[in-house]
Scaffold this motif. Structure first.
Motif, PDB file in Angstrom:
ATOM      1  N   UNK A  86       3.590   6.383   4.365  1.00  0.00           N
ATOM      2  CA  UNK A  86       3.432   6.684   6.202  1.00  0.00           C
ATOM      3  C   UNK A  86       2.369   5.437   6.927  1.00  0.00           C
ATOM      4  N   UNK A  87       2.364   4.257   6.225  1.00  0.00           N
ATOM      5  CA  UNK A  87       1.265   3.201   7.100  1.00  0.00           C
ATOM      6  C   UNK A  87       2.604   2.277   7.436  1.00  0.00           C
ATOM      7  N   UNK A  88       1.722   1.614   9.079  1.00  0.00           N
ATOM      8  CA  UNK A  88       3.029   0.855   9.329  1.00  0.00           C
ATOM      9  C   UNK A  88       2.052  -0.844   9.252  1.00  0.00           C
ATOM     10  N   UNK A  89       1.009  -0.230   8.672  1.00  0.00           N
ATOM     11  CA  UNK A  89       0.905  -2.113   8.096  1.00  0.00           C
ATOM     12  C   UNK A  89       1.033  -2.653   6.918  1.00  0.00           C
ATOM     13  N   UNK A  90       0.930  -3.637   6.663  1.00  0.00           N
ATOM     14  CA  UNK A  90       1.912  -4.792   5.458  1.00  0.00           C
ATOM     15  C   UNK A  90       0.492  -4.594   5.184  1.00  0.00           C
ATOM     16  N   UNK A 115       4.598  12.342  -3.649  1.00  0.00           N
ATOM     17  CA  UNK A 115       3.111  11.806  -3.307  1.00  0.00           C
ATOM     18  C   UNK A 115       3.456  11.151  -1.971  1.00  0.00           C
ATOM     19  N   UNK A 116       2.582  11.828  -0.640  1.00  0.00           N
ATOM     20  CA  UNK A 116       3.059  11.200   0.125  1.00  0.00           C
ATOM     21  C   UNK A 116       1.648  11.245   1.072  1.00  0.00           C
ATOM     22  N   UNK A 117       1.214  10.114   1.476  1.00  0.00           N
ATOM     23  CA  UNK A 117       0.192   9.305   2.069  1.00  0.00           C
ATOM     24  C   UNK A 117       0.480   8.634   3.374  1.00  0.00           C
ATOM     25  N   UNK A 118      -1.162   8.469   4.430  1.00  0.00           N
ATOM     26  CA  UNK A 118      -0.521   8.355   5.552  1.00  0.00           C
ATOM     27  C   UNK A 118      -1.854   8.012   6.395  1.00  0.00           C
ATOM     28  N   UNK A 171       2.279  16.071  -3.105  1.00  0.00           N
ATOM     29  CA  UNK A 171       0.316  15.507  -3.655  1.00  0.00           C
ATOM     30  C   UNK A 171       0.141  14.768  -1.950  1.00  0.00           C
ATOM     31  N   UNK A 172      -0.421  15.962  -0.920  1.00  0.00           N
ATOM     32  CA  UNK A 172      -0.917  14.872   0.154  1.00  0.00           C
ATOM     33  C   UNK A 172      -1.707  14.555  -0.129  1.00  0.00           C
TER      34      UNK A 172
END
Length: 185
Positions: A9-13, A72-75, A104-105
């Motif tokens: 969920x990151x907006x960064x490349x 797997x949800x990463x933010x 898996x958060x």
């Protein structure tokens, strides 16, 4: 074994969060799972912000979630919550898109002040979307993630051990779920 959608969920490349997910994807793949990496930032902004449920890329993202046995949800953590980009995607998924799935958060951030973001911001929304089993997640400090000149990720020893444990717990939960589904046909 299981099909896992690994959602960044990151907006960064150049995101440490995405690199961490890809690092854990390798571990899960080595354990026999099929892992599908997915960066929400690749979705068209107009479709996300305009809530265009019929956009082909939103339909594709929804199908990926539907196909997966687990996520797997990463933010990254911003202002003590998960990213707005991740929220935009979750808002476009069907209400019970996570029904029957194990999740898996994971979160990354600059300060331990945000460590509870998983339990107080992310876990409730995953639960409300019907996730059957949300395993214990993990918050990793940005300072524990070093990106090499070649783009590789080095995780500090204490964090690497903790991440291995939560990842292995997640994998074990999937193995048991897969075995139960096969037994009941």
């Amino acid at each position: 074994m299981a099909t896992i959608l690994s959602v960044s969920g990151s907006p960064s490349a150049t995101s440490r969060t995405a690199r961490l997910l890809r690092h854990l994807d390798d571990r899960l793949t080595a354990q026999g799972h099929e892992v599908i990496p997915f960066d929400v930032r690749t979705l068209p902004a107009e479709a996300l912000l305009g809530a265009d449920f019929r956009h082909p890329e939103i339909i594709r993202a929804t199908a990926l979630v539907e196909r997966a046995d687990a996520l797997v949800v990463g933010t990254p953590v911003y202002k003590a919550a998960y990213s707005g980009l991740l929220k935009s995607l979750l808002d476009l998924l069907p209400q019970y898109a996570l029904a029957g799935k194990t999740v898996l958060p994971l979160a990354t951030g600059g300060s331990t002040a945000h460590v509870l973001a998983i339990d107080y911001a992310l876990r409730p929304v995953l639960s409300s979307m019907g996730a059957t089993h949300i395993v214990p997640g993990w918050f990793t400090l940005d300072k524990d993630l070093t990106v090499g000149d070649d783009g590789s990720l080095l995780v500090a020893p204490g964090s690497a051990e903790a991440l291995a444990q939560v990842t292995d717990l997640f994998s074990a939960a999937l193995g048991g779920r897969t075995a139960r589904l096969a037994a009941t046909g």
